[in-house]
Design an enzyme around this catalytic site. Structure first.
Site, PDB file in Angstrom:
ATOM      1  N   ASP A  63      -9.807   4.749  -1.034  1.00  0.00           N
ATOM      2  CA  ASP A  63     -11.262   4.792  -0.831  1.00  0.00           C
ATOM      3  C   ASP A  63     -11.673   4.835   0.641  1.00  0.00           C
ATOM      4  O   ASP A  63     -12.792   4.497   0.986  1.00  0.00           O
ATOM      5  CB  ASP A  63     -11.935   3.613  -1.547  1.00  0.00           C
ATOM      6  CG  ASP A  63     -11.968   2.356  -0.709  1.00  0.00           C
ATOM      7  OD1 ASP A  63     -10.992   2.096   0.008  1.00  0.00           O
ATOM      8  OD2 ASP A  63     -12.975   1.642  -0.773  1.00  0.00           O
ATOM      9  N   GLU A  64     -10.766   5.287   1.507  1.00  0.00           N
ATOM     10  CA  GLU A  64     -11.071   5.269   2.934  1.00  0.00           C
ATOM     11  C   GLU A  64     -10.459   6.463   3.654  1.00  0.00           C
ATOM     12  O   GLU A  64      -9.297   6.787   3.419  1.00  0.00           O
ATOM     13  CB  GLU A  64     -10.448   4.013   3.557  1.00  0.00           C
ATOM     14  CG  GLU A  64     -11.443   3.038   4.109  1.00  0.00           C
ATOM     15  CD  GLU A  64     -10.776   1.724   4.473  1.00  0.00           C
ATOM     16  OE1 GLU A  64     -10.224   1.654   5.573  1.00  0.00           O
ATOM     17  OE2 GLU A  64     -10.803   0.788   3.648  1.00  0.00           O
TER      18      GLU A  64
HETATM   19  N1  DCP Z   1      -8.834  -3.568  -4.515  1.00  0.00           N
HETATM   20  C1  DCP Z   1      -8.012  -4.315  -5.370  1.00  0.00           C
HETATM   21  N2  DCP Z   1      -7.697  -5.613  -5.053  1.00  0.00           N
HETATM   22  C2  DCP Z   1      -8.181  -6.178  -3.918  1.00  0.00           C
HETATM   23  C3  DCP Z   1      -8.994  -5.435  -3.033  1.00  0.00           C
HETATM   24  C4  DCP Z   1      -9.311  -4.118  -3.388  1.00  0.00           C
HETATM   25  O1  DCP Z   1      -7.567  -3.795  -6.397  1.00  0.00           O
HETATM   26  N3  DCP Z   1      -7.878  -7.456  -3.642  1.00  0.00           N
HETATM   27  C5  DCP Z   1      -9.181  -2.173  -4.904  1.00  0.00           C
HETATM   28  C6  DCP Z   1     -10.482  -2.140  -5.663  1.00  0.00           C
HETATM   29  C7  DCP Z   1     -11.487  -1.602  -4.674  1.00  0.00           C
HETATM   30  C8  DCP Z   1     -10.637  -0.725  -3.793  1.00  0.00           C
HETATM   31  O2  DCP Z   1      -9.353  -1.336  -3.761  1.00  0.00           O
HETATM   32  O3  DCP Z   1     -12.540  -0.901  -5.320  1.00  0.00           O
HETATM   33  C9  DCP Z   1     -11.188  -0.599  -2.381  1.00  0.00           C
HETATM   34  O4  DCP Z   1     -11.223  -1.858  -1.737  1.00  0.00           O
HETATM   35  P1  DCP Z   1     -12.344  -2.287  -0.712  1.00  0.00           P
HETATM   36  O5  DCP Z   1     -11.829  -3.451   0.033  1.00  0.00           O
HETATM   37  O6  DCP Z   1     -12.820  -1.129   0.059  1.00  0.00           O
HETATM   38  O7  DCP Z   1     -13.516  -2.860  -1.641  1.00  0.00           O
HETATM   39  P2  DCP Z   1     -14.587  -2.111  -2.519  1.00  0.00           P
HETATM   40  O8  DCP Z   1     -14.578  -0.631  -2.339  1.00  0.00           O
HETATM   41  O9  DCP Z   1     -14.426  -2.554  -3.935  1.00  0.00           O
HETATM   42  O10 DCP Z   1     -15.931  -2.743  -1.992  1.00  0.00           O
HETATM   43  P3  DCP Z   1     -16.743  -2.469  -0.629  1.00  0.00           P
HETATM   44  O11 DCP Z   1     -18.088  -1.955  -1.081  1.00  0.00           O
HETATM   45  O12 DCP Z   1     -16.856  -3.821  -0.015  1.00  0.00           O
HETATM   46  O13 DCP Z   1     -15.977  -1.496   0.180  1.00  0.00           O
HETATM   47 CA    CA Z   2     -14.651   0.308  -0.290  1.00  0.00          CA
HETATM   48 CA    CA Z   3     -11.659   0.175   1.649  1.00  0.00          CA
END
Ligand code: DCP
Ligand code: CA
Ligand code: CA
Length: 368
Positions: free
Chosen positions: A110-111
């Site tokens: 996602d990055e």
């Molecule tokens: N992820 C996971 N377990 C974690 C952290 C993240 O499985 N402990 C997975 C789910 C997230 C994805 O990786 O959707 C991307 O992580 P991010 O840290 O970028 O978090 P999000 O995209 O969910 O939220 P944000 O809006 O804060 O970026």
């Molecule tokens: Ca994210």
């Molecule tokens: Ca991320």
């Protein structure tokens, strides 16, 4: 070094947002995506959750039973992770990003970093409009929102991205970079974990500003040469790491603005010939062969398109670039009625030029 404009895009609450995309009716409810370990029905951990669930205290990594307890009495919905589906959505977005950047470096599902220096002509004011355009385009084409940080390098782009989420856009201009970092805790820098941060506190370093003022020689003494210099540079907003596709070598490209907006093939090829010269020179200097030739066009309405062709054999000559650029633009202009404003030429899919290696080997053999 020339001024760069680097973006970091990070998709908002990604796995949970993908689930919302698939089932729009859940959008106003707390949404949790979890990894179920299978031991009992409840055991497992939270992967991520939407921002509504976060308001109730749900966090990534938290045991699922705890998340369930926090969401007790709400109409929360829980999903099992579906990596295949999230990867598909991620791939589609990355593909669109490629059309917007000279170089793309995907760091995780996602990055991604985008080097957009050429596209925004080195201007951070243009970068703001450009970032909004990318966000709107992907929202329309894929339906996913994300946050963008823009800075003169990857380090600043990353920290800028964390500044405001979700659906955020933070731009840090080169002249603001040091002041932007100054008040932040040192552990916001990549590579400063718990242990290092405790060590820094002992040294009286709490903020990145403190670290920037701490002498470089002292840091080298304490943390060793590589780390000491890295800390010193990072705290001073210096980071020269290129935005580079991981695994394969990056691409070589050049973009230029046409003397006038046009839909005329020959007029465009006159410009791309110039760009090809530059690209070809770079390819030759680095002894590379390429397998992919691409063109890039920015239309008068500022929409942009790229087209690529994969060669049957790796090539290294100028004529191959020219011929394929011509073919790609012929097709592109036939498909699009808009006048073109900026054009680009790119080659990628590199391998080392073996004949040159042979030449070098025989050269060494000849001298011994
Ligand atoms: N992820 C996971 N377990 C974690 C952290 C993240 O499985 N402990 C997975 C789910 C997230 C994805 O990786 O959707 C991307 O992580 P991010 O840290 O970028 O978090 P999000 O995209 O969910 O939220 P944000 O809006 O804060 O970026
Ligand atoms: Ca994210
Ligand atoms: Ca991320």
């Amino acid at each position: 070094m020339q001024i760069r404009v680097v973006m970091l895009a990070d998709f908002d609450y990604f796995f949970a947002q993908c689930e919302e995309l698939r089932t729009p009716a859940i959008k106003d409810k707390p949404v949790v995506v979890g990894v179920y370990s299978g031991r009992t029905e409840e055991s497992g951990a939270v992967s991520t959750s939407n921002y509504i669930a976060r308001k109730y205290g749900v966090k990534s990594g938290m045991p699922l039973f705890l998340a369930k307890r926090k969401l007790d009495g709400t109409d929360a919905v829980f999903f099992k992770v579906d990596h295949e589906y999230y990867d598909q959505i991620s791939d589609r977005i990355m593909q669109i990003f490629r059309g917007y950047a000279s170089n793309l470096e995907q760091v995780s599902v996602d990055e991604a970093y985008l080097d957009v220096t050429d596209q925004v002509e080195g201007s951070f004011d243009n970068a703001k409009d450009y970032a909004q355009k990318i966000k709107a385009d992907i929202k329309l084409q894929v339906g996913i929102s994300f946050t963008i940080g823009v800075g003169p390098n990857k380090l600043i782009a990353k920290i800028a991205c964390d500044n405001q989420k979700p659906d955020g856009l933070t731009i840090v201009k080169p002249q603001e970079a040091k002041t932007f970092l100054e008040p932040l805790d040192v552990d916001r820098l990549l590579g400063i974990g718990k242990k290092t941060s405790i060590k820094m506190t002992e040294l009286g370093i709490k903020t990145i500003g403190d670290l920037a003022k701490y002498g470089c020689p002292r840091l080298v003494e304490i943390f060793g040469k590589a780390l000491g210099i890295y800390f010193h540079n990072a705290a001073n907003a210096i980071d020269n790491e290129p935005v580079q596709e991981q695994g394969e070598a990056e691409s070589i490209s050049k973009i230029g603005t046409l003397k006038q907006d046009t839909h005329d093939l020959e007029f465009i090829l006159h410009k791309t010939d110039e760009l090809t010269e530059f690209v070809y020179k770079e390819v030759t200097e680095r002894g590379l062969s390429f397998k992919l030739v691409s063109i890039y066009a920015v239309n008068v309405d500022l929409s942009s398109k790229s087209r690529s062709i994969t060669l049957e054999q790796p090539a290294k000559d100028k004529e191959t670039i020219r011929r394929n650029v011509r073919g790609l633009f012929e097709r592109f202009l036939a498909e699009s009625a808009l006048a073109v404003r900026r054009v680009g030429v790119r080659v990628s899919g590199f391998s080392k030029d073996e004949s040159r290696q042979k030449q070098l080997t025989s050269f060494f053999q000849g001298t011994t």
